[in-house]
Write a protein that holds these residues in place. Structure first.
Motif, short mmCIF file in Angstrom:
data_model
loop_
_atom_site.label_atom_id
_atom_site.label_comp_id
_atom_site.label_asym_id
_atom_site.label_seq_id
_atom_site.Cartn_x
_atom_site.Cartn_y
_atom_site.Cartn_z
N ALA A 224 84.76 72.87 42.33
CA ALA A 224 84.83 72.22 43.64
C ALA A 224 83.44 71.80 44.10
O ALA A 224 82.44 72.49 43.85
CB ALA A 224 85.45 73.16 44.67
N ARG A 225 83.40 70.67 44.82
CA ARG A 225 82.12 70.17 45.34
C ARG A 225 81.49 71.17 46.30
O ARG A 225 80.27 71.37 46.30
CB ARG A 225 82.36 68.84 46.04
CG ARG A 225 81.12 68.22 46.65
CD ARG A 225 81.47 66.95 47.39
NE ARG A 225 80.33 66.40 48.09
CZ ARG A 225 80.39 65.39 48.93
NH1 ARG A 225 81.56 64.81 49.19
NH2 ARG A 225 79.29 64.94 49.53
N ASN A 226 82.31 71.86 47.12
CA ASN A 226 81.77 72.82 48.08
C ASN A 226 81.10 74.00 47.38
O ASN A 226 80.13 74.58 47.91
CB ASN A 226 82.88 73.33 49.01
CG ASN A 226 83.31 72.28 50.02
OD1 ASN A 226 82.59 71.31 50.26
ND2 ASN A 226 84.48 72.47 50.62
N THR A 227 81.59 74.35 46.19
CA THR A 227 80.97 75.45 45.44
C THR A 227 79.53 75.09 45.07
O THR A 227 78.60 75.90 45.19
CB THR A 227 81.79 75.77 44.18
OG1 THR A 227 83.11 76.11 44.56
CG2 THR A 227 81.16 76.90 43.39
N VAL A 228 79.33 73.85 44.62
CA VAL A 228 77.98 73.39 44.27
C VAL A 228 77.11 73.32 45.52
O VAL A 228 75.94 73.76 45.53
CB VAL A 228 78.03 72.03 43.57
CG1 VAL A 228 76.63 71.52 43.26
CG2 VAL A 228 78.85 72.11 42.29
N ALA A 229 77.66 72.79 46.61
CA ALA A 229 76.89 72.66 47.84
C ALA A 229 76.45 74.03 48.34
O ALA A 229 75.30 74.21 48.80
CB ALA A 229 77.72 71.95 48.90
N ASP A 230 77.33 75.02 48.26
CA ASP A 230 76.98 76.36 48.72
C ASP A 230 75.89 76.97 47.85
O ASP A 230 74.97 77.63 48.35
CB ASP A 230 78.22 77.27 48.71
CG ASP A 230 79.23 76.88 49.78
OD1 ASP A 230 78.84 76.13 50.71
OD2 ASP A 230 80.39 77.32 49.69
N ALA A 231 75.99 76.76 46.52
CA ALA A 231 74.96 77.30 45.63
C ALA A 231 73.61 76.66 45.91
O ALA A 231 72.57 77.34 45.96
CB ALA A 231 75.37 77.09 44.18
N TYR A 232 73.58 75.31 46.05
CA TYR A 232 72.34 74.63 46.39
C TYR A 232 71.76 75.17 47.68
O TYR A 232 70.54 75.43 47.80
CB TYR A 232 72.60 73.13 46.53
CG TYR A 232 72.63 72.33 45.24
CD1 TYR A 232 72.73 72.96 44.00
CD2 TYR A 232 72.55 70.94 45.25
CE1 TYR A 232 72.77 72.22 42.82
CE2 TYR A 232 72.58 70.19 44.08
CZ TYR A 232 72.70 70.83 42.88
OH TYR A 232 72.73 70.11 41.72
N GLY A 233 72.64 75.33 48.71
CA GLY A 233 72.16 75.80 50.01
C GLY A 233 71.53 77.17 49.93
O GLY A 233 70.50 77.43 50.57
N GLU A 234 72.13 78.07 49.16
CA GLU A 234 71.58 79.41 49.02
C GLU A 234 70.21 79.38 48.36
O GLU A 234 69.27 80.07 48.79
CB GLU A 234 72.55 80.28 48.21
CG GLU A 234 72.09 81.72 48.05
CD GLU A 234 73.12 82.57 47.34
OE1 GLU A 234 72.73 83.63 46.80
OE2 GLU A 234 74.31 82.18 47.32
N LEU A 235 70.05 78.55 47.33
CA LEU A 235 68.77 78.48 46.62
C LEU A 235 67.70 77.77 47.45
O LEU A 235 66.50 78.06 47.32
CB LEU A 235 68.96 77.76 45.28
CG LEU A 235 69.81 78.54 44.27
CD1 LEU A 235 70.10 77.69 43.03
CD2 LEU A 235 69.12 79.83 43.86
N VAL A 236 68.12 76.84 48.31
CA VAL A 236 67.16 76.25 49.24
C VAL A 236 66.64 77.30 50.22
O VAL A 236 65.44 77.40 50.51
CB VAL A 236 67.80 75.06 49.99
CG1 VAL A 236 66.91 74.61 51.16
CG2 VAL A 236 68.04 73.90 49.05
N ALA A 237 67.56 78.12 50.71
CA ALA A 237 67.16 79.17 51.65
C ALA A 237 66.22 80.18 51.00
O ALA A 237 65.32 80.71 51.65
CB ALA A 237 68.42 79.87 52.19
#
Length: 464
Positions: free
Chosen positions: A57-70
């Motif tokens: 799912a696209r949201n799964t990728v977005a969440d992973a990116y967001g966590e690594l940005v943080a």
């Protein structure tokens, strides 16, 4: 997922291990950054693209990116996407390595023989031919290569060599190779175990013959080229000649000797191997045709574009007697392993469109101006030095007083001049008298540096 290795854009991510899908993706990205597989500043695929590649799912990728940005592993900016952050955790200590020595500086002036002016490569015309060739190429051109070479190139070569060099051949007797040295390697198993070579020539070529188990015996030369009348005494079954422009001394093989070489091959069942390395460039004489035109069944003709165009193109050709075609093809193997089919198609178009002829004519004038400038400067500053071998080709020979060549070569090296003495080309077993001289290439230096290169040359010559 069926496969634990999922392919993303320019990276592989291992999504195996414990945890949920987002956790595994986050861990895989973090590990790729930490180990350096994703370098600082690398742009990551958009959410949608990576999700499609991984089948998640696209949201799964977005969440992973967001966590690594943080966490500071990644950085996201509006309009530039998500990238690996320029500053991450400190790298692990690396094993110290010895500091490499500083690279040796090249010569200040390059007057080496045998190299064309690289700045004059016809980039625009070659690119136009490449585009046309690629557009019109048959699908078969992108499959395994024919060891004979592309038929388009062999047809164009047959026409060009007949018109410009007097070669008698059809496309079926032409085999494409990657240059003269490659041709000698292919011919090694087919040549007689004793082959005559000119007493002055390239040691590298002699080495290729020797490496193939061939005894390369010297054949004396003089102002009229190789002394082919001495061939029977050498015991050779073949002879390698540079008849259009003897290398490196520069003269053409006398017409009577050309005929005598062919008569020897006919009478003895021998073979003449003709190296036409720079036959297109002649200045003060009529064109000298190929010896092969006298007898295609006893003369094997070799040529390439390394002098006329560029050694970077890596294309040459063999025009073979009928009895040698199968043996050369067997040596090459079932598929072409050396010469790019796309380069072959480009050269075929370049010849067929007239681009090759135009380039050769332009370069003939360019090199003639260089030669004239070299000769004029030497006449003014070193009139005691005789310049020979200049009616054709890309180099000249400067005749020196006996015993002065070693000192002149050493002085040239100290002055940053790359050139060779005649001794470097002499067959070690030759009994003919040695001559002192310098072999000076006038095609290599860039235009803006040529005058200074010639001036530096004059300063290292022995006094008159």
């Amino acid at each position: 997922m069926a496969d634990s290795w999922a392919n993303s854009t320019d990276l592989h991510l291992d999504l195996s291990g414990p945890g949920g899908l987002r956790e595994r993706l986050t861990r895989a990205l973090r590990e790729a950054v930490r180990t350096g597989r994703l370098a600082p500043g690398t742009r990551l695929p958009p959410y949608r693209a990576l999700a499609a590649d991984l089948g998640i799912a696209r949201n799964t990728v977005a969440d992973a990116y967001g966590e690594l940005v943080a966490e500071g592993w990644l950085a996201a900016r509006q309009g530039s996407g998500t990238r690996v952050a320029l500053r991450t955790e400190p790298p692990r200590p690396r094993q110290r390595r010895p500091t490499p020595a500083a690279p040796l500086q090249g010569p200040r002036h390059n007057l080496s023989q045998g190299q064309p002016d690289a700045a004059e490569f016809p980039r625009a015309a070659w690119l136009a031919s490449a585009r046309r060739a690629l557009t019109s190429a048959p699908n078969a051109a992108f499959g395994p290569g024919d060891p004979r070479g592309r038929p388009e190139l062999r047809r164009e070569l047959a026409d060009y060599l007949a018109r410009a060099r007097g070669v008698r051949a059809d496309a079926d007797h032409i085999v494409v190779c990657s240059g003269f040295s490659h041709a000698l390697r292919l011919l090694g198993p087919l040549l007689p175990r004793t082959t005559a070579v000119e007493a002055y020539g390239l040691a590298f070529h002699r080495g290729l013959l020797t490496g193939a188990g061939i005894r390369a015996v010297p054949l004396a030369i003089d102002d009229h080229g190789a002394r082919v009348a001495e061939l029977p005494a050498t015991g050779a079954g073949a002879v390698l000649l540079t008849p259009a422009h003897q290398f490196p001394t520069g003269g053409p093989l006398h017409p009577l000797r050309r005929a005598a070489a062919v008569d020897w091959a006919r009478d003895s069942g021998g073979l003449v191997v003709e190296d036409d390395y720079d036959g297109e460039f002649r200045y003060d004489r009529q064109p000298v045709g190929a010896v092969q035109g006298l007898d295609p069944e006893h003369v094997l003709y070799l040529g390439s574009v390394s002098k006329s165009l560029s050694p970077a193109v890596r294309l040459g050709w063999m025009v073979l007697p009928d009895r040698l075609v199968d043996g050369v093809l067997a040596a090459k193997g079932e598929r072409e392993a050396w010469a790019s089919a796309l380069d072959q198609l480009t050269l075929a178009d370049f010849i067929g469109s007239g681009g090759y002829d135009r380039h050769v004519r332009r370069m003939r004038q360019h090199y003639r101006r260089r030669r004239d400038q070299l000769v004029a400067t030497l006449a003014e500053r070193a009139p005691h030095v005789r310049v020979t071998g200049i009616a054709a080709g890309l180099h000249a020979v400067l005749e020196l007083p006996p015993g002065t060549e070693p000192a002149a070569v050493a002085a040239a090296r100290r002055a940053g001049l790359a050139l060779d003495g005649l001794a470097a080309f002499r067959h070690p077993d030759s009994t003919m008298p040695a001559a002192d001289g310098l072999v000076v290439g006038y095609s290599t230096p860039p235009e803006h540096a040529f005058a200074n290169a010639v001036a530096a040359l004059c300063r290292v010559l022995p006094p008159g």
